[in-house]
Design a protein around this motif. Structure first.
Motif: not given
Length: 255
Positions: A48-57, A84-88
């Motif tokens: 179900g995870v169709f997109s993800a990305a990492r970010f830093v502060a 962040l992980y986007y799930v269907l």
């Protein structure tokens, strides 16, 4: 035949927000483990995870955080690594079961990095979204790889005011290229940095933008201030983040 842009957009069922920090002195090892192993094996590969990305502060980004005295978040010097992980829709149970299994396998293979702390790891569900001029739908924002993400936590001032929140937050000349308004669904991992809150009142505003981080943050804060001034919600914490580029290591002293 419908046009290619005639309403075809993948639906977001939930968004896993994972703010995780390594213990001091293990930043590079954590970044390598998370970016080369865990991000994929227990995250992006899950059903179900169709997109993800990492970010830093970075340290410079953390200096912009406001407010600093709300008591909502812990040490402002923490909170460096965000994923962040986007799930269907309808796949949360499968995703959780898969991730749990993968963590167990990693532990058995001695691939589990223990020198880390879950500052805030929750599953959220969308309340609404915004798409500015030249932007993409929120469901595509992670794959668009915007360089800047701003995160603002607000607490609703009254019940059933999501519609007013969205109308104050979206539909203006300074809309982000892409944005999401989220509400908490359930805690994924015990979290230690964001203090206790009422899930029914808490909302998370994500804004994706091109351009310098200081400009993005200034605009995001102005937009949140309009919401607060209208008496719809109270801003309790916010921070800008930069997109984490795959394969580019950041020196530990930038945090």
């Amino acid at each position: 035949m419908k046009r290619p842009d005639a309403g075809f957009t993948v639906p977001i069922g939930s968004v896993v927000v994972a703010l995780i920090d390594p213990t001091p002195g293990s930043e590079l090892a954590f970044d390598a483990w998370y970016g080369r192993d865990h991000f994929y094996t227990a995250g992006l590969a899950a059903p179900g995870v169709f997109s993800a990305a990492r970010f830093v502060a970075t340290r410079a980004a953390k200096a912009l955080r406001r407010p600093t005295d709300s008591g909502v978040a812990g040490d402002p010097g923490r909170g460096s690594h965000l994923a962040l992980y986007y799930v269907l829709p309808g796949h949360d149970d499968e995703r959780v079961a898969f991730a749990t299994e993968q963590v167990a396998l990693a532990a058995a293979d001695d691939r589990l990095f223990g020198e880390r702390e879950h500052l805030h790891t929750w599953s959220y569900e969308p309340v609404g979204s915004v798409q500015g001029a030249g932007g993409v739908p929120a469901a595509l924002a992670l794959d668009r790889r915007y360089p800047t993400l701003t995160v603002i936590l607000v607490d609703l001032e009254g019940p059933s005011v999501d519609g007013e929140l969205l109308s104050r937050w979206a539909g203006t000349d300074d809309d982000p290229a892409s944005g999401l308004c989220l509400r908490p669904s359930y805690e994924v991992m015990p979290s230690t940095w964001i203090g206790p809150f009422e899930p029914a009142r808490r909302r998370l505003l994500l804004e994706f933008r091109d351009g310098p981080i200081d400009e993005a943050w200034s605009t995001a804060r102005s937009r949140a201030a309009r919401v607060e001034a209208a008496g719809v919600a109270r801003v309790v914490w916010g921070s800008p983040f930069e997109a984490k580029v795959v394969g580019v290591e950041l020196a530990a002293d930038v945090f």
